[in-house]
Design an enzyme around this catalytic site. Structure first.
Site, PDB file in Angstrom:
ATOM      1  N   GLY A  10       9.157 -28.130  22.032  1.00  0.00           N
ATOM      2  CA  GLY A  10       7.764 -28.155  21.593  1.00  0.00           C
ATOM      3  C   GLY A  10       7.164 -26.767  21.447  1.00  0.00           C
ATOM      4  O   GLY A  10       7.826 -25.749  21.671  1.00  0.00           O
ATOM      5  N   ARG A  31      15.865 -34.099  25.029  1.00  0.00           N
ATOM      6  CA  ARG A  31      16.274 -35.510  24.927  1.00  0.00           C
ATOM      7  C   ARG A  31      17.468 -35.687  24.011  1.00  0.00           C
ATOM      8  O   ARG A  31      18.273 -36.582  24.185  1.00  0.00           O
ATOM      9  CB  ARG A  31      15.106 -36.371  24.457  1.00  0.00           C
ATOM     10  N   GLY A  64       4.637 -33.039  26.577  1.00  0.00           N
ATOM     11  CA  GLY A  64       3.313 -33.481  26.174  1.00  0.00           C
ATOM     12  C   GLY A  64       3.355 -34.065  24.784  1.00  0.00           C
ATOM     13  O   GLY A  64       4.199 -33.708  23.973  1.00  0.00           O
ATOM     14  N   TYR A 115      -7.167 -39.248  27.617  1.00  0.00           N
ATOM     15  CA  TYR A 115      -6.294 -38.071  27.687  1.00  0.00           C
ATOM     16  C   TYR A 115      -6.564 -37.277  28.963  1.00  0.00           C
ATOM     17  O   TYR A 115      -5.645 -36.980  29.730  1.00  0.00           O
ATOM     18  CB  TYR A 115      -6.506 -37.195  26.450  1.00  0.00           C
ATOM     19  N   LYS A 119      -4.137 -36.699  32.425  1.00  0.00           N
ATOM     20  CA  LYS A 119      -3.816 -35.348  32.908  1.00  0.00           C
ATOM     21  C   LYS A 119      -4.322 -35.163  34.337  1.00  0.00           C
ATOM     22  O   LYS A 119      -3.639 -34.574  35.181  1.00  0.00           O
ATOM     23  CB  LYS A 119      -4.409 -34.284  31.988  1.00  0.00           C
ATOM     24  N   LEU A 141      -4.179 -26.144  22.077  1.00  0.00           N
ATOM     25  CA  LEU A 141      -2.958 -25.411  21.753  1.00  0.00           C
ATOM     26  C   LEU A 141      -2.856 -25.276  20.239  1.00  0.00           C
ATOM     27  O   LEU A 141      -2.839 -26.268  19.519  1.00  0.00           O
ATOM     28  CB  LEU A 141      -1.737 -26.147  22.305  1.00  0.00           C
TER      29      LEU A 141
END
Length: 145
Positions: A10, A31, A64, A115, A119, A141
């Site tokens: 990511g 993954r 995330g 969200y 978190k 981000l």
């Protein structure tokens, strides 16, 4: 030092991995991967033990997603809470001296925003004193994904 980065494909994980790799033995927990490299560990979050036992000095978790990308609130929760907790469990088993995780500005388990509440719940569940835990709370981000 030997570090493991979950979520290394990511935005944050890629940048962190490239910076760590210049100075330390850095391993990427992905993954799936089309690359064959000794520094890649294939992780299966659906298993109880997500990776074979291995010792690391530190573990970073850059997992995330978004609800839109995940497809549902349940799928989002699985990635941003359940998988993060599995990474934390692995870090403890790996005898890491620290676990560093990306959270979010505004994280609060009592938030009315789904969200932020996930978190916040994640942060609360990582609040134990058996291992140093570093929680990073960035705002938005921005970058090429």
């Amino acid at each position: 030092m030997k570090f493991l980065v979950f979520g290394a494909s990511g935005l944050v994980g890629k940048e962190l991995s490239s910076q760590l790799a210049n100075k330390h033995d850095t391993y990427l927990a992905l993954r799936n991967s089309h690359e064959s490299s000794s520094n890649i560990r294939i992780v299966d979050f659906e298993k109880e033990n997500i990776l074979p036992p291995e010792k690391f000095d530190g573990v970073y978790c850059c997992l995330g997603t978004t609800i839109k990308k995940a497809g549902s609130k349940e799928a989002f929760r699985r990635v941003d809470l359940d998988y993060v907790l599995k990474c934390y469990k692995f870090a403890k088993e790996a005898q890491a001296s620290f676990f560093c995780v990306i959270s979010s500005l505004g994280a609060n388990k009592d938030s009315s925003l789904f969200y932020n509440s996930i978190k916040g719940e994640m942060e609360e569940l990582l609040n134990d004193t058996t291992m140093k835990t570093i929680i990073v709370r960035p705002s938005l981000l921005v970058g090429e994904r």
